[in-house]
Design a protein around this motif. Structure first.
Motif, short mmCIF file in Angstrom:
data_model
loop_
_atom_site.label_atom_id
_atom_site.label_comp_id
_atom_site.label_asym_id
_atom_site.label_seq_id
_atom_site.Cartn_x
_atom_site.Cartn_y
_atom_site.Cartn_z
N THR A 290 -5.96 8.05 -19.60
CA THR A 290 -6.40 9.09 -18.79
C THR A 290 -5.63 9.19 -17.41
O THR A 290 -4.71 8.36 -17.18
CB THR A 290 -7.87 8.45 -18.52
N ASN A 291 -6.28 10.23 -16.80
CA ASN A 291 -5.14 10.66 -15.51
C ASN A 291 -5.56 9.60 -14.48
O ASN A 291 -6.49 9.18 -14.25
CB ASN A 291 -5.50 11.99 -15.03
N PHE A 292 -4.22 9.00 -14.01
CA PHE A 292 -4.37 8.28 -12.79
C PHE A 292 -3.22 8.34 -11.84
O PHE A 292 -2.26 8.92 -12.23
CB PHE A 292 -4.27 6.86 -13.45
N GLN A 293 -3.30 7.73 -10.51
CA GLN A 293 -2.17 8.07 -9.81
C GLN A 293 -2.40 7.01 -8.78
O GLN A 293 -3.46 6.38 -8.55
CB GLN A 293 -2.27 9.34 -8.95
N ILE A 294 -1.46 6.57 -8.14
CA ILE A 294 -1.45 5.49 -6.98
C ILE A 294 -1.45 6.32 -5.70
O ILE A 294 -0.92 7.31 -5.44
CB ILE A 294 -0.09 4.85 -6.84
N ASP A 295 -2.40 6.07 -4.69
CA ASP A 295 -2.84 6.67 -3.63
C ASP A 295 -2.24 6.06 -2.52
O ASP A 295 -2.29 6.79 -1.25
CB ASP A 295 -4.39 6.69 -3.42
N GLY A 296 -1.69 5.03 -2.43
CA GLY A 296 -0.89 4.40 -1.33
C GLY A 296 -0.48 2.93 -1.64
O GLY A 296 -0.98 2.20 -2.59
N VAL A 297 0.75 2.79 -1.02
CA VAL A 297 1.04 1.20 -1.27
C VAL A 297 1.47 0.79 0.41
O VAL A 297 2.01 1.42 1.24
CB VAL A 297 2.74 1.32 -1.65
N ILE A 298 0.52 -0.16 0.54
CA ILE A 298 0.36 -0.61 1.91
C ILE A 298 1.13 -1.83 2.25
O ILE A 298 1.02 -2.95 1.23
CB ILE A 298 -0.92 -0.86 2.49
N HIS A 299 2.01 -2.11 3.20
CA HIS A 299 2.94 -3.45 3.49
C HIS A 299 2.27 -3.68 4.77
O HIS A 299 2.85 -3.01 6.05
CB HIS A 299 4.29 -3.34 3.18
N VAL A 300 1.90 -5.04 5.12
CA VAL A 300 1.60 -5.39 6.49
C VAL A 300 2.21 -6.58 6.77
O VAL A 300 2.01 -7.56 6.02
CB VAL A 300 0.16 -5.32 6.54
N VAL A 301 2.87 -6.55 8.08
CA VAL A 301 3.50 -7.92 8.54
C VAL A 301 3.12 -8.12 10.01
O VAL A 301 3.12 -7.38 10.63
CB VAL A 301 4.98 -7.79 8.41
N THR A 302 2.40 -9.39 10.31
CA THR A 302 2.10 -9.77 11.40
C THR A 302 3.05 -10.90 11.59
O THR A 302 3.39 -11.81 11.28
CB THR A 302 0.67 -10.56 11.62
N PHE A 303 3.55 -10.76 12.98
CA PHE A 303 4.72 -11.54 13.72
C PHE A 303 4.43 -11.78 15.13
O PHE A 303 4.40 -10.94 15.94
CB PHE A 303 6.11 -10.80 13.35
N GLU A 304 4.24 -13.30 15.28
CA GLU A 304 4.02 -13.62 16.76
C GLU A 304 4.95 -14.62 17.29
O GLU A 304 5.36 -15.44 16.66
CB GLU A 304 2.56 -14.34 16.78
#
Length: 328
Positions: A290-304
């Motif tokens: 069926t029709n499908f798509q990726i709506d986002g690729v999220i990459h989160v980095v926290t650095f203290e």
């Protein structure tokens, strides 16, 4: 602050090039897509998390990802024996870095049995979900529980849309200590130059000692853009191997960065375009064609960045030396 982050980005780029796992264009695509922001990212974790999408897609979309990410296998079965090794980045007692990846697929789109079996062999997971506000809160609570409150908000409401079909999320935080930490009593406010026109008072950590050094800095208060361009061609590890012993007085700001990137613009610059459009090429991922798509690729980095090091490890207070991995 921005100079330090650029150095980290340069190291990430060099390691990717050295390992021949990612092309130089990957680093440049991400940096150029977020040229007006302080950013931080792990190319290796982005590459690992994108495997979740790659093994579920066929035809031209698969080829686009394989070429850009330098994946060697062409079938889902090529990765089963190695997936656990790919996703584990931590020591048993004191993780140097922790990464959590989740692939969320729209509730009414059933994933194939083959794809679900693949997921059982990885440290990440794929699950069906309704893209509603209540589930967004659930996802952010999950990341906070898995990684600690320091990870902050991983998924913004602007990315969690009711009509989403697929959302890939990878979050990382680092936990490294100084071999000798900064003395917290030597932390006090000092002026920090933000740009040519603006300065602020911020807490600065201080150290006075003899140590190996090399200085990478802009020539002018507004010279960060030029420095960024020069770092793209710099061999950071070569600089690190040729340090000079000097008596130095070091002043480094304390700060915490929460860098959240939606990477589809960077991927499109690299030639990965078709997965973000509706198609029937996700034939391995889905139970039905069926029709499908990726709506986002999220990459989160926290650095203290603080007196103890990066993160909040338990270390004795002493003098700055260098970053080391916690003992296993």
């Amino acid at each position: 602050m921005y100079v330090l982050l650029l150095i980290l980005l340069g190291i990430s780029r060099y390691r990717a090039h050295k390992n021949s796992q990612l092309p130089d264009g990957f680093y440049a695509a991400i940096v150029n897509s977020f040229s007006n922001r302080n950013i931080m990212f792990s190319t290796e974790m982005i590459r690992s998390s994108m495997l979740f999408i790659y093994v579920g897609v066929e035809e031209g979309e698969s080829e686009q990802i394989r070429n850009a990410m330098h994946y060697r296998g062409t079938h889902l079965s090529d990765y089963k024996p190695k997936t656990q090794k790919i996703f584990v980045m931590s020591a048993q007692k004191a993780p140097v870095a922790k990464s959590v990846t989740r692939f969320y697929v729209r509730l009414n789109m059933k994933m194939s049995t083959e794809y679900r079996v693949f997921m059982r062999h990885t440290e990440g997971r794929a699950r069906n979900i309704a893209f509603v506000r209540e589930k967004l809160d659930e996802v952010n609570t999950f990341y906070s529980h898995e990684m600690g409150e320091q990870i902050g908000q991983v998924v913004k409401e602007s990315c969690w849309k009711p009509n989403n079909q697929g959302l890939l999320i990878n979050a990382v935080f680092f936990n490294l200590s100084w071999a000798r930490t900064f003395n917290s009593e030597a932390t006090y406010p000092r002026e920090f130059r933000v740009n040519a026109a603006r300065s602020v008072m911020i807490p600065m950590m201080h150290e006075d000692r003899r140590s190996p050094n090399a200085l990478i800095k802009p020539d002018q208060p507004d010279g960060l853009a030029a420095l960024q361009m020069s770092l793209q061609a710099m061999n950071i590890l070569s600089v690190a191997r040729n340090l000079t012993m000097m008596d130095v007085f070091v002043g480094i700001p304390k700060f915490k960065i929460h860098s959240d990137l939606e990477l589809s613009p960077a991927f499109e610059k690299m030639g990965i375009k078709d997965i973000f459009k509706p198609s029937k090429s996700f034939s391995t991922l889905l139970h039905r064609n069926t029709n499908f798509q990726i709506d986002g690729v999220i990459h989160v980095v926290t650095f203290e960045f603080q007196e103890q090091g990066i993160g909040t490890p338990s270390t004795d207070v002493g003098n700055l030396n260098y970053l080391q991995k916690p003992e296993r």
